[in-house]
Motif scaffolding. Sequence first.
Motif, short mmCIF file in Angstrom:
data_model
loop_
_atom_site.label_atom_id
_atom_site.label_comp_id
_atom_site.label_asym_id
_atom_site.label_seq_id
_atom_site.Cartn_x
_atom_site.Cartn_y
_atom_site.Cartn_z
N GLY A 229 0.94 -1.49 -0.06
CA GLY A 229 -0.39 0.21 0.12
C GLY A 229 1.06 1.36 0.18
O GLY A 229 0.33 2.31 0.06
N GLU A 230 2.15 1.10 0.10
CA GLU A 230 3.08 2.56 -0.23
C GLU A 230 2.11 2.91 -0.98
O GLU A 230 2.08 3.76 -2.77
CB GLU A 230 4.45 1.87 -0.73
N THR A 231 2.12 4.65 -0.50
CA THR A 231 1.55 5.51 -2.09
C THR A 231 2.71 7.03 -2.20
O THR A 231 2.54 7.53 -3.50
CB THR A 231 0.94 6.13 -1.41
N SER A 232 4.05 6.77 -1.91
CA SER A 232 4.58 8.38 -1.84
C SER A 232 5.81 6.76 -2.48
O SER A 232 6.69 6.10 -2.53
CB SER A 232 4.90 8.76 -0.96
N LEU A 233 5.53 7.65 -4.05
CA LEU A 233 6.98 6.81 -5.00
C LEU A 233 7.72 8.00 -4.60
O LEU A 233 9.18 6.80 -5.27
CB LEU A 233 6.60 7.38 -6.68
N GLY A 234 8.12 8.46 -4.27
CA GLY A 234 9.51 9.92 -4.08
C GLY A 234 9.74 9.11 -2.77
O GLY A 234 10.87 8.64 -3.13
N ILE A 235 9.05 8.56 -1.09
CA ILE A 235 9.51 7.81 -0.57
C ILE A 235 9.60 6.45 -1.27
O ILE A 235 11.22 6.14 -0.84
CB ILE A 235 8.87 7.50 0.46
N LEU A 236 9.24 5.53 -1.92
CA LEU A 236 9.44 4.26 -1.96
C LEU A 236 11.10 4.84 -3.14
O LEU A 236 12.22 4.02 -3.04
CB LEU A 236 8.97 4.09 -3.06
N ALA A 237 11.53 5.65 -3.30
CA ALA A 237 12.53 5.49 -4.64
C ALA A 237 13.67 6.32 -3.93
O ALA A 237 14.85 5.57 -3.86
CB ALA A 237 12.55 6.59 -5.81
N ALA A 238 13.45 6.78 -3.05
CA ALA A 238 14.58 7.11 -2.07
C ALA A 238 14.91 5.53 -0.81
O ALA A 238 16.42 5.97 -1.16
CB ALA A 238 14.40 8.67 -1.37
N ASP A 239 13.87 5.13 -0.58
CA ASP A 239 14.61 4.02 0.02
C ASP A 239 15.23 3.02 -0.60
O ASP A 239 15.72 2.02 0.35
CB ASP A 239 12.91 3.22 0.74
N LEU A 240 15.01 3.31 -1.57
CA LEU A 240 14.98 1.62 -2.57
C LEU A 240 16.93 2.24 -3.50
O LEU A 240 17.26 1.44 -3.73
CB LEU A 240 14.81 1.09 -3.86
N PRO A 260 5.56 2.11 -11.44
CA PRO A 260 5.12 1.50 -10.98
C PRO A 260 3.41 2.37 -10.50
O PRO A 260 2.58 1.87 -9.80
CB PRO A 260 5.68 3.15 -9.86
N THR A 261 2.51 2.93 -10.44
CA THR A 261 1.66 3.11 -10.76
C THR A 261 0.84 2.86 -10.69
O THR A 261 -0.46 1.67 -10.25
CB THR A 261 1.10 5.01 -11.51
N ALA A 262 0.68 1.89 -12.58
CA ALA A 262 0.20 0.29 -13.26
C ALA A 262 -0.31 -0.88 -12.88
O ALA A 262 -0.80 -1.06 -11.97
CB ALA A 262 0.82 1.21 -14.25
N LEU A 263 1.36 -0.57 -11.58
CA LEU A 263 1.85 -2.11 -11.10
C LEU A 263 0.83 -1.86 -9.94
O LEU A 263 0.78 -2.88 -9.29
CB LEU A 263 3.47 -1.78 -10.33
N ARG A 264 0.74 -0.64 -9.13
CA ARG A 264 0.00 -0.58 -7.47
C ARG A 264 -1.04 -1.42 -8.20
O ARG A 264 -1.56 -1.68 -7.57
CB ARG A 264 0.57 1.10 -6.99
N ARG A 265 -1.90 -0.24 -9.09
CA ARG A 265 -3.41 -0.86 -9.26
C ARG A 265 -3.64 -2.22 -9.53
O ARG A 265 -4.28 -3.04 -9.43
CB ARG A 265 -3.41 0.17 -10.67
N LEU A 266 -2.20 -2.66 -10.26
CA LEU A 266 -2.28 -4.30 -10.74
C LEU A 266 -2.30 -5.31 -9.24
O LEU A 266 -3.20 -6.45 -9.01
CB LEU A 266 -1.57 -4.74 -11.99
N LEU A 267 -1.50 -4.71 -8.67
CA LEU A 267 -1.59 -5.35 -7.52
C LEU A 267 -2.50 -5.21 -5.68
O LEU A 267 -2.15 -6.15 -4.73
CB LEU A 267 0.22 -5.00 -6.45
N THR A 268 -3.47 -4.30 -6.19
CA THR A 268 -4.09 -3.57 -4.83
C THR A 268 -5.36 -4.05 -5.40
O THR A 268 -5.82 -4.18 -5.93
CB THR A 268 -4.13 -2.26 -4.91
N PRO A 269 -5.83 -5.35 -4.23
CA PRO A 269 -7.32 -5.88 -4.27
C PRO A 269 -8.14 -4.90 -4.74
O PRO A 269 -8.32 -3.92 -3.56
CB PRO A 269 -6.61 -6.73 -3.16
N ARG A 270 -9.71 -4.96 -5.11
CA ARG A 270 -10.26 -4.07 -5.98
C ARG A 270 -11.75 -4.38 -5.02
O ARG A 270 -11.51 -5.76 -4.80
CB ARG A 270 -10.80 -4.55 -6.68
N THR A 271 -11.96 -3.84 -3.95
CA THR A 271 -13.39 -4.58 -3.54
C THR A 271 -14.52 -4.42 -4.69
O THR A 271 -15.15 -3.67 -5.24
CB THR A 271 -13.81 -2.98 -2.80
N PRO A 272 -15.11 -5.60 -4.53
CA PRO A 272 -15.89 -6.09 -5.58
C PRO A 272 -17.42 -4.79 -5.06
O PRO A 272 -17.92 -4.64 -3.79
CB PRO A 272 -16.74 -7.12 -4.78
#
Length: 272
Positions: A229-240, A260-272
């Motif tokens: 559920g990481e939402t900040s790509l800037g923080i993610l980039a810095a951490d890695l 990364p945005t498309a991958l986040r949508r792909l990996l995040t479960p959607r509520t029916p």
Amino acid sequence: MLSATVLATRPDFSVTAVTCQDDHTRWSEAEIRDDFRVVLVRRGRFRRHAAGTHADIDPTMAYVGVPGEEEHFAHPAGGDDCTSISLTPALWQDMAGDVTRLATQCVYVDARLDLTHRRILATARTGDIDYALTEELLDLLATAVGQLVSGPTPLGTQPPRSESALVAAARQAINDGHPASDGLLPLAELLEVSPYRLSRSFTRELGVSVTRYRNRIRVGRALDRLEEGETSLGILAADLGFADQAHLSRTMRQYLGRTPTALRRLLTPRTP
């Protein structure tokens, strides 16, 4: 008149784009540098006088300068654009050994070396200095050493351990996030081998470069964070350890074909 732009710099080396607008046939005043450097021409040509010899330097001929020597330059054909790669004595000796064995200071730039030069410039723009650019730089230095140094060099010595053990130790350091694994040169120092041998061992043992292996680990960790559920790509980039968010996005698109945005949508479960 000279202008210079530093493209990449680390404690062991720097890569600088140099533009010279001089236009004269006479030799310049003496210049003395205190570094080892490989100078490759991107456009134009000039003449160099050092160590008692003259050389015509152009896109097919590079030169290596050594500390303390006296150099003179002439520009009978106008200005030029060059790439100057400055090296510490320690890095140069890791590759070439005893510097007094230089057979010549000129390096023939064939098509492969020209491509390596261009890849160094392109990689400098991506921000992956510590691995991708460093590996390209080591390839360039190995080619130069092969032409310049007569006799045995550290590149031809037997490894102090088997390649499988060396690669296993490097993989562990990268996976554990050891501080030395932030760069290829400090990682090689940690493992007490030359950076060129570490780079070549990865390719021979795993079939991929150490840069690609390290990125594989970072991309996997990015996927973990996005899945969590990481939402900040800037923080993610810095951490890695990516140069910035754009560098993270380019790398993930290169390896996975998605941002990364498309991958986040792909990996995040959607509520029916």
